[in-house]
Design an enzyme around this catalytic site. Structure first.
Site, short mmCIF file in Angstrom:
data_model
loop_
_atom_site.label_atom_id
_atom_site.label_comp_id
_atom_site.label_asym_id
_atom_site.label_seq_id
_atom_site.Cartn_x
_atom_site.Cartn_y
_atom_site.Cartn_z
N GLY A 185 8.01 0.48 -5.46
CA GLY A 185 8.52 -0.16 -6.67
C GLY A 185 9.91 -0.76 -6.53
N GLY A 186 10.26 -1.21 -5.35
CA GLY A 186 11.56 -1.84 -5.14
C GLY A 186 12.71 -0.88 -4.91
CE1 TYR A 215 -4.43 -0.76 -12.56
CE2 TYR A 215 -5.32 -2.31 -10.98
CZ TYR A 215 -4.81 -1.07 -11.26
OH TYR A 215 -4.68 -0.14 -10.26
CG PHE A 242 12.50 1.29 0.27
CD1 PHE A 242 12.92 2.61 0.38
CD2 PHE A 242 11.14 1.03 0.27
CE1 PHE A 242 12.00 3.64 0.49
CE2 PHE A 242 10.22 2.05 0.38
CZ PHE A 242 10.64 3.37 0.49
#
Length: 300
Positions: free
Chosen positions: A214-215, A53, A217
């Site tokens: 991941g946005g 990460y 919606f």
């Protein structure tokens, strides 16, 4: 805050804090420590990370924050992952991203994680993705050694299918305590491939990453996202919920597998929204409407 027991001596907070995007949060060590302490005050004491990460930086960022108050480490559960070798400026010799589960590499990455976090043990180590070259005997050997040395307390996997999970479990004496998979009202793959049924059979609670898809919606880019977004907004109105985030978390909490969502936000308001969803009483019909929206076909 509710807790979910995964094994004897191991419980996760009902919501896990995801640390993949720490570099984007713009926090120095003091701010990151304060943020983690705020989450723990709200009952979120489980933190998800991985060696790769932030281009191999996120574990160290957490460790630098913990160095400001080492006693905080004893109040938190640290999850990290290994196995993916990303193509990175740190490793210019790598031509492509690939996976490595050799005994030596697992041991090496755990040592790196221990140094990064400035701790003497990892609470849960996950294999990040399945590999065609995964040798279960080598993995079992690594798990056994790490457990005996007290460097890792528990083990699990991420993105594994039920057959891959079962195969690895058949080789290791250490119970695989979770499978971290993508679950959302957009990504319903693990409903369709029977992975959730399998995990229920094994009494294994899955972790759900990317629950907000991941946005998708907020800004739908395809028909599935548009259907799901419309239904989520309708149900938010019915439940008097002020955001579709709360509806999504309530949908995940409703499932009998005991899904543990990962919230990857660096904003306290988003965390509070997820916690508030624990009090939402979603009906079975509302839950089914969201599933149908994702599938695009009515239930038979």
């Amino acid at each position: 805050m509710q807790k979910i027991q995964l094994a004897e001596g191991l419980s996760f907070s009902r919501i896990v804090s995801g640390q993949m995007r720490i570099p984007a949060w713009g926090m120095d060590s003091a701010a990151l420590l304060k943020y983690m302490e705020e989450l723990m005050d709200m009952g979120i004491d489980t933190f998800d990370n991985a060696d790769i990460y932030g281009n191999y930086t996120c574990e160290k960022l957490v460790g630098d924050a913990l160095a400001l108050n080492p006693s905080v480490r004893n109040k938190m559960t640290i999850i990290t992952k290994c196995g993916i070798k990303i193509k990175s400026d740190k490793f210019p010799e790598r031509k492509i991203q690939h996976y490595d589960y050799r005994y030596e590499y697992i041991m090496q990455e755990v040592e790196n994680s221990l140094r990064n976090f400035r701790t003497d043990h990892i609470d849960v180590l996950l294999l990040h993705r399945p590999s065609d070259l995964l040798n279960p005997e080598e993995v079992a050997k690594a798990f056994d050694k790490l457990k005996k040395d007290g460097k890792v307390r528990y083990f699990g996997v991420s993105n594994f299918l039920k057959e891959q999970f079962s195969m690895l479990q058949s080789y290791t004496d250490e119970k695989l305590v979770t499978n971290q998979i993508e679950i959302s009202p957009y990504c319903i793959e693990h409903f369709e491939n029977m992975n959730l049924d399998f995990l229920q059979e094994r009494r294994v609670h899955p972790m759900a990453y990317c629950p907000m898809a991941g946005g998708r919606f907020e800004q739908p880019t395809d028909a599935k996202a548009e259907r799901a977004s419309k239904t989520l907004r309708e149900i938010a109105e019915e439940l008097n919920a002020d955001s579709i985030d709360k509806v999504i978390y309530a949908w995940l909490f409703k499932h009998p597998a005991g899904i543990i969502p990962i919230n990857g936000s660096g904003k306290i308001e988003r965390i509070k929204s997820a916690i508030a969803a624990l009090d939402i009483d979603m009906s079975i019909e509302q839950w089914a409407r969201i599933l149908v929206a994702a599938r695009g076909v009515v239930l038979p």
